[in-house]
Design a protein around this motif. Structure first.
Motif, PDB file in Angstrom:
ATOM      1  N   MET A 109       0.844  -1.190   0.000  1.00 53.71           N
ATOM      2  CA  MET A 109       0.000   0.000   0.000  1.00 53.71           C
ATOM      3  C   MET A 109       0.885   1.247   0.000  1.00 53.71           C
ATOM      4  O   MET A 109       1.942   1.265   0.643  1.00 53.71           O
ATOM      5  CB  MET A 109      -0.908  -0.001   1.228  1.00 53.71           C
ATOM      6  CG  MET A 109      -1.914   1.121   1.253  1.00 53.71           C
ATOM      7  SD  MET A 109      -3.275   0.905   0.085  1.00 53.71           S
ATOM      8  CE  MET A 109      -4.260  -0.324   0.933  1.00 53.71           C
ATOM      9  N   ILE A 110       0.467   2.267  -0.699  1.00 49.31           N
ATOM     10  CA  ILE A 110       1.159   3.545  -0.651  1.00 49.31           C
ATOM     11  C   ILE A 110       0.183   4.625  -0.209  1.00 49.31           C
ATOM     12  O   ILE A 110      -1.030   4.433  -0.222  1.00 49.31           O
ATOM     13  CB  ILE A 110       1.773   3.927  -2.013  1.00 49.31           C
ATOM     14  CG1 ILE A 110       0.679   4.179  -3.055  1.00 49.31           C
ATOM     15  CG2 ILE A 110       2.751   2.866  -2.496  1.00 49.31           C
ATOM     16  CD1 ILE A 110       1.176   4.876  -4.291  1.00 49.31           C
ATOM     17  N   THR A 111       0.728   5.784   0.176  1.00 57.46           N
ATOM     18  CA  THR A 111      -0.081   6.889   0.667  1.00 57.46           C
ATOM     19  C   THR A 111       0.231   8.158  -0.109  1.00 57.46           C
ATOM     20  O   THR A 111       1.168   8.212  -0.913  1.00 57.46           O
ATOM     21  CB  THR A 111       0.202   7.142   2.155  1.00 57.46           C
ATOM     22  OG1 THR A 111       1.552   7.649   2.288  1.00 57.46           O
ATOM     23  CG2 THR A 111       0.058   5.861   2.982  1.00 57.46           C
ATOM     24  N   LYS A 112      -0.536   9.208   0.165  1.00 60.10           N
ATOM     25  CA  LYS A 112      -0.276  10.495  -0.457  1.00 60.10           C
ATOM     26  C   LYS A 112       1.114  11.011  -0.102  1.00 60.10           C
ATOM     27  O   LYS A 112       1.747  11.711  -0.905  1.00 60.10           O
ATOM     28  CB  LYS A 112      -1.343  11.498  -0.010  1.00 60.10           C
ATOM     29  CG  LYS A 112      -2.727  11.249  -0.574  1.00 60.10           C
ATOM     30  CD  LYS A 112      -3.708  12.287  -0.055  1.00 60.10           C
ATOM     31  CE  LYS A 112      -5.111  12.040  -0.565  1.00 60.10           C
ATOM     32  NZ  LYS A 112      -5.241  12.326  -2.006  1.00 60.10           N
ATOM     33  N   VAL A 113       1.595  10.678   1.084  1.00 60.54           N
ATOM     34  CA  VAL A 113       2.942  11.091   1.479  1.00 60.54           C
ATOM     35  C   VAL A 113       3.986  10.476   0.554  1.00 60.54           C
ATOM     36  O   VAL A 113       4.952  11.132   0.143  1.00 60.54           O
ATOM     37  CB  VAL A 113       3.227  10.710   2.950  1.00 60.54           C
ATOM     38  CG1 VAL A 113       4.695  10.955   3.309  1.00 60.54           C
ATOM     39  CG2 VAL A 113       2.319  11.500   3.888  1.00 60.54           C
ATOM     40  N   ASP A 114       3.806   9.215   0.203  1.00 62.86           N
ATOM     41  CA  ASP A 114       4.739   8.550  -0.711  1.00 62.86           C
ATOM     42  C   ASP A 114       4.765   9.242  -2.070  1.00 62.86           C
ATOM     43  O   ASP A 114       5.825   9.403  -2.679  1.00 62.86           O
ATOM     44  CB  ASP A 114       4.344   7.079  -0.902  1.00 62.86           C
ATOM     45  CG  ASP A 114       4.433   6.272   0.373  1.00 62.86           C
ATOM     46  OD1 ASP A 114       5.440   6.407   1.086  1.00 62.86           O
ATOM     47  OD2 ASP A 114       3.492   5.516   0.664  1.00 62.86           O
ATOM     48  N   VAL A 115       3.599   9.656  -2.551  1.00 63.06           N
ATOM     49  CA  VAL A 115       3.536  10.343  -3.846  1.00 63.06           C
ATOM     50  C   VAL A 115       4.214  11.700  -3.758  1.00 63.06           C
ATOM     51  O   VAL A 115       4.965  12.097  -4.661  1.00 63.06           O
ATOM     52  CB  VAL A 115       2.075  10.483  -4.315  1.00 63.06           C
ATOM     53  CG1 VAL A 115       2.016  11.243  -5.632  1.00 63.06           C
ATOM     54  CG2 VAL A 115       1.423   9.115  -4.462  1.00 63.06           C
TER      55      VAL A 115
END
Length: 311
Positions: free
Chosen positions: A1-7
């Motif tokens: 899973m990724i998050t907006k922070v990763d983007v």
């Protein structure tokens, strides 16, 4: 899973190293319901994949994971390999790319032109993938997954950040072609709470559609005109998890639909896309996705590594 922070982290890491691709505004109701066309086919190496590859290679360098003498390895039917080869060259490290024997010759030639060592193995992406993973284990090369790796998905998500910045009045729906789900996963993460994302898949390579029906990723048979770029046998775990989390639905289009959409882009806009990239537009041209009268739609035109001879 990724998050907006990763983007957001990906956007900061690759800043200045990739192209901010243009957004073509289309008259309301034009091009079969599309309002904007995100011209990601103008990205380095001809597809969105350069964003994730740059993020992956730079992150590996920053983490001390990358041996500069061994470099990176990837498996790809073409576009991801081109992106990894480009990113490796930009970062000054060698790249080995495993491709199936069915990979288009012009993509293999482009890989070699970017300085990559090309290894052809098997007839499907999955076979090339197995060989690439073994190569990484044997040599210590940093593995760059074509679609199921956090850095790859987050890099693709930077497209969503550009859409938010470039369309301040907002939009409702983004149509995204799905193979392994990396582009869909990144864009859906970036746009969560702002717009819906609809995945569009070939009927002959329905990895996300099958996973959503089964409740988990499953293997599917892969064939058809878009198999060289959308031919993942199984949707990635990251893409599937994002689709479930953010309510991404899947619609299917036929090979004939894809071919017709590709020709429409050439006839109406003089844009040459590969079949996989035309798949997103095919949802509109075929009626597989029927927008409401006032729905504002973005179609991501994600790749142009093709030959125009069959238009």
């Amino acid at each position: 899973m990724i998050t907006k922070v990763d983007v957001a982290d990906a956007a900061a890491r690759i800043a200045g190293r990739f192209r901010r691709t243009p957004l073509a505004a289309i008259e309301p109701g034009g091009l079969f319901g599309a309002t904007w066309l995100k011209c990601e086919y103008m990205q380095h190496t001809g597809s969105f994949k350069a964003r994730g590859a740059l993020n992956r290679v730079l992150a590996a360098q920053q983490a001390g994971e990358l041996d500069p003498a061994v470099g990176v390895v990837a498996a790809s039917g073409g576009n991801a390999g081109l992106a990894v080869a480009y990113a490796a060259r930009a970062c000054g490290v060698p790249a080995t790319i495993f491709v199936p024997s069915t990979a288009p010759a012009f993509k293999v030639d482009k890989l070699r032109g970017l300085g990559a060592r090309v290894e052809q193995h098997g007839t499907e992406y999955a076979m090339a993938y197995e060989a690439a993973v073994k190569h990484a284990a044997d040599t210590g090369a940093a593995y760059c997954h074509a679609y199921d790796q956090a850095e790859m998905v987050a890099g693709a998500g930077t497209i969503g950040l550009e859409l938010l910045a470039d369309i301040p009045g907002g939009f409702d729906t983004v149509l995204v072609a799905v193979g392994g789900g990396g582009l869909m996963g990144g864009v859906a993460t970036a746009l969560a709470g702002h717009a819906r994302v609809v995945g569009v898949e070939p009927e002959l390579a329905p990895s996300l559609h099958a996973a959503l029906a089964a409740g988990h990723p499953v293997d599917v048979a892969v064939s058809g005109v878009a198999a060289d770029s959308l031919g993942a046998r199984r949707v990635g775990d990251i893409g599937y998890a994002v689709a479930v989390r953010d309510g991404v639905r899947s619609v299917l289009v036929s090979d004939d639909d894809i071919i017709a959409a590709r020709r429409t882009l050439w006839t109406d806009r003089r844009i040459v896309l590969e079949h996989g990239a035309a798949t997103a537009l095919a949802a509109l041209t075929s009626g597989a996705y029927r927008p409401t009268a006032d729905e504002r739609i973005v179609v991501i035109a994600c790749g142009a590594n093709t030959t125009p001879t069959d238009l």
